[in-house]
Design a protein around this motif. Structure first.
Motif, PDB file in Angstrom:
ATOM      1  N   ALA A 120       0.825  -1.205   0.000  1.00 29.57           N
ATOM      2  CA  ALA A 120       0.000   0.000   0.000  1.00 29.57           C
ATOM      3  C   ALA A 120       0.860   1.257   0.000  1.00 29.57           C
ATOM      4  CB  ALA A 120      -0.926  -0.001   1.219  1.00 29.57           C
ATOM      5  N   VAL A 121       1.875   1.282   0.837  1.00 33.50           N
ATOM      6  CA  VAL A 121       2.747   2.452   0.917  1.00 33.50           C
ATOM      7  C   VAL A 121       3.574   2.596  -0.357  1.00 33.50           C
ATOM      8  CG1 VAL A 121       4.678   3.500   2.168  1.00 33.50           C
ATOM      9  CG2 VAL A 121       2.838   2.366   3.439  1.00 33.50           C
ATOM     10  N   SER A 122       4.035   1.476  -0.897  1.00 31.60           N
ATOM     11  CA  SER A 122       4.872   1.526  -2.102  1.00 31.60           C
ATOM     12  C   SER A 122       4.093   1.972  -3.330  1.00 31.60           C
ATOM     13  CB  SER A 122       5.497   0.146  -2.361  1.00 31.60           C
ATOM     14  OG  SER A 122       6.259  -0.277  -1.258  1.00 31.60           O
ATOM     15  N   SER A 123       2.802   1.613  -3.391  1.00 34.48           N
ATOM     16  CA  SER A 123       2.013   1.880  -4.601  1.00 34.48           C
ATOM     17  C   SER A 123       1.337   3.244  -4.603  1.00 34.48           C
ATOM     18  CB  SER A 123       0.948   0.790  -4.778  1.00 34.48           C
ATOM     19  OG  SER A 123       0.052   0.782  -3.673  1.00 34.48           O
ATOM     20  N   ASP A 124       1.223   3.882  -3.461  1.00 35.52           N
ATOM     21  CA  ASP A 124       0.520   5.162  -3.357  1.00 35.52           C
ATOM     22  C   ASP A 124       1.531   6.281  -3.112  1.00 35.52           C
ATOM     23  OD1 ASP A 124      -1.100   7.358  -2.784  1.00 35.52           O
ATOM     24  OD2 ASP A 124      -2.598   6.145  -1.751  1.00 35.52           O
ATOM     25  N   SER A 125       1.670   7.183  -4.063  1.00 31.34           N
ATOM     26  CA  SER A 125       2.640   8.270  -3.939  1.00 31.34           C
ATOM     27  C   SER A 125       2.303   9.227  -2.799  1.00 31.34           C
ATOM     28  CB  SER A 125       2.721   9.051  -5.257  1.00 31.34           C
ATOM     29  OG  SER A 125       1.451   9.595  -5.594  1.00 31.34           O
ATOM     30  N   HIS A 126       1.021   9.288  -2.410  1.00 33.57           N
ATOM     31  CA  HIS A 126       0.623  10.151  -1.296  1.00 33.57           C
ATOM     32  C   HIS A 126       1.176   9.653   0.036  1.00 33.57           C
ATOM     33  CE1 HIS A 126      -2.537  10.970  -4.378  1.00 33.57           C
ATOM     34  NE2 HIS A 126      -2.408  12.210  -3.934  1.00 33.57           N
ATOM     35  N   LEU A 127       1.593   8.401   0.074  1.00 37.24           N
ATOM     36  CA  LEU A 127       2.118   7.819   1.315  1.00 37.24           C
ATOM     37  C   LEU A 127       3.637   7.812   1.354  1.00 37.24           C
ATOM     38  CD1 LEU A 127      -0.302   4.775   1.767  1.00 37.24           C
ATOM     39  CD2 LEU A 127      -0.502   7.078   2.699  1.00 37.24           C
ATOM     40  N   HIS A 128       4.277   8.441   0.388  1.00 29.08           N
ATOM     41  CA  HIS A 128       5.738   8.501   0.378  1.00 29.08           C
ATOM     42  C   HIS A 128       6.211   9.615   1.300  1.00 29.08           C
ATOM     43  CE1 HIS A 128       5.923   6.351  -3.803  1.00 29.08           C
ATOM     44  NE2 HIS A 128       5.433   5.592  -2.837  1.00 29.08           N
ATOM     45  N   MET A 129       5.983   9.394   2.590  1.00 29.60           N
ATOM     46  CA  MET A 129       6.344  10.335   3.634  1.00 29.60           C
ATOM     47  C   MET A 129       7.130   9.599   4.711  1.00 29.60           C
ATOM     48  SD  MET A 129       2.925  12.696   4.033  1.00 29.60           S
ATOM     49  CE  MET A 129       1.876  11.311   4.498  1.00 29.60           C
TER      50      MET A 129
ATOM     51  N   PHE B 219       8.926   4.662   7.691  1.00 28.95           N
ATOM     52  CA  PHE B 219       9.255   3.911   8.906  1.00 28.95           C
ATOM     53  C   PHE B 219       8.272   2.766   9.115  1.00 28.95           C
ATOM     54  CE2 PHE B 219      10.875   8.267  10.315  1.00 28.95           C
ATOM     55  CZ  PHE B 219      12.179   7.991   9.936  1.00 28.95           C
ATOM     56  N   LEU B 220       7.012   2.978   8.754  1.00 31.86           N
ATOM     57  CA  LEU B 220       6.003   1.932   8.916  1.00 31.86           C
ATOM     58  C   LEU B 220       6.302   0.726   8.034  1.00 31.86           C
ATOM     59  CD1 LEU B 220       3.348   0.896  10.069  1.00 31.86           C
ATOM     60  CD2 LEU B 220       2.135   2.205   8.320  1.00 31.86           C
ATOM     61  N   THR B 221       6.752   0.962   6.795  1.00 35.67           N
ATOM     62  CA  THR B 221       7.093  -0.169   5.920  1.00 35.67           C
ATOM     63  C   THR B 221       8.279  -0.950   6.476  1.00 35.67           C
ATOM     64  OG1 THR B 221       8.464   1.287   4.545  1.00 35.67           O
ATOM     65  CG2 THR B 221       6.210   0.927   3.837  1.00 35.67           C
TER      66      THR B 221
ATOM     67  N   LEU C  49      -5.138   0.671   0.437  1.00 37.84           N
ATOM     68  CA  LEU C  49      -5.499  -0.752   0.415  1.00 37.84           C
ATOM     69  C   LEU C  49      -6.704  -1.003  -0.484  1.00 37.84           C
ATOM     70  CD1 LEU C  49      -5.021  -1.776   4.157  1.00 37.84           C
ATOM     71  CD2 LEU C  49      -3.595  -2.418   2.213  1.00 37.84           C
ATOM     72  N   LYS C  50      -7.644  -0.047  -0.487  1.00 35.23           N
ATOM     73  CA  LYS C  50      -8.793  -0.182  -1.363  1.00 35.23           C
ATOM     74  C   LYS C  50      -8.371  -0.217  -2.826  1.00 35.23           C
ATOM     75  CE  LYS C  50     -13.162   2.050  -2.621  1.00 35.23           C
ATOM     76  NZ  LYS C  50     -14.060   3.208  -2.409  1.00 35.23           N
TER      77      LYS C  50
END
Length: 310
Positions: free
Chosen positions: A48-57, A62-64, A301-302
């Motif tokens: 989810a984090v890797s595929s969504d650019s909005h989550l590249h923070m 750290f969560l990944t 995830l959706k």
């Protein structure tokens, strides 16, 4: 113990959580289910984090890393346990035991350091929001994770190498479902003073130090939240660190439970049962904690699985 009574052995016997044959199918099914949930849940977080650019923070970076550590941490113990139940064998080789101890300490240490790094990230985000992107730049984030891994590797390498100096007598049974450092020290015939000294010193320094950092970060966070005038602003600020606080509480509470249970020599089995919490249950719950409380993760995830997530 006379030197003639000491020996270098080639295998140990893991007694597991229960020696009752009738309980083995239930234990196998339960731990297989928890292991699969842990692996797939944490893999979904990483995807989810890797595929969504909005989550590249920084927070999700750290969560990944935490999700990756949780997968590895659980994979160090559960597959071997399931294999032993399936083959009706309790044997683990001496080399396998040392290897298991090395990776257990490595991933446990990495989790502790990452949780403290994530607390610092929340401290900067809430207490210094205008300077957050400047302070938590990609170089610093990468350096924090790298230092966490290096410290964990050096610590686990130290304990593993010191294990090699042990000699064992005739008691090769481990009242656990994995090779646990403290129990291995108790089984040794040779002098264990130095190992105990290093183990407790490392626990105070490498567990107590990060925990003190977490407490300091949250003391500043609470102080900053109390200064926010609106109730909505307080809720929004607290919600950004609620998931992390839940994970920290569950991880450190179970570690404390293991320490207290292992302090009593007659409760080796109790220590094994409590260990299930931080080696299996906590890594399994982490994806649920971060998913249920985070709208960004739910949205990502959706997009991956195609259906709304809770």
């Amino acid at each position: 113990m006379e030197p003639g009574n000491e020996t270098q052995i080639s295998k140990f016997h893991l007694l597991g959580l229960s020696e009752d044959p009738q309980q083995q199918p239930f234990i196998f099914g339960l731990f297989l289910s928890m292991y699969l949930i842990t692996v797939f849940g944490n893999l979904l977080i990483i995807l989810a984090v890797s595929s969504d650019s909005h989550l590249h923070m920084p927070m999700y970076f750290f969560l990944t890393n935490l999700s990756f550590v949780d997968i590895c941490f659980t994979s160090t113990t559960i597959p071997k346990m399931l294999w032993n139940i399936q083959t009706q064998s309790k044997v683990i080789t001496y080399e396998g035991c040392i290897t298991q101890i090395y990776f257990l300490i490595l991933f446990a240490g990495s989790e502790i350091f990452l949780l403290s790094v994530m607390a610092y990230d929340r401290f900067v985000a809430i207490c210094h929001p205008l300077h957050y992107t400047v302070i938590m730049n990609p170089q610093l984030c990468g350096l924090l994770v790298l230092v966490s891994w290096i410290m964990s590797i050096l610590n686990s390498l130290l304990h593993s190498l010191m294990m090699l100096r042990f000699s064992f007598c005739t008691h090769f049974q481990i009242s656990h479902f994995f090779c646990e450092l403290n129990q291995m020290i108790q089984l040794a015939c040779s002098d264990t003073f130095l190992n105990n000294l290093v183990m407790y010193f490392a626990a105070v320094l490498l567990c107590g130090g990060p925990f003190a950092g977490i407490l300091y970060s949250y003391s500043k966070i609470v102080s900053a939240i109390c200064r926010i005038s609106s109730a909505q602003g307080k809720y929004k600020a607290f919600s950004t660190c609620a998931s992390h606080l839940s994970v920290v509480s569950s991880f450190y509470c179970t570690l404390l439970g293991v320490y207290l249970s292992s302090a009593a020599p007659q409760t080796a089995h109790s220590s094994a049962v409590v260990s299930v919490m931080y080696t299996v249950v906590t890594p399994m719950l982490n994806p649920f904690i971060y998913t249920l409380r985070n709208k960004d993760i739910k949205r990502a995830l959706k997009g991956i699985i195609g259906v709304p997530v809770m």
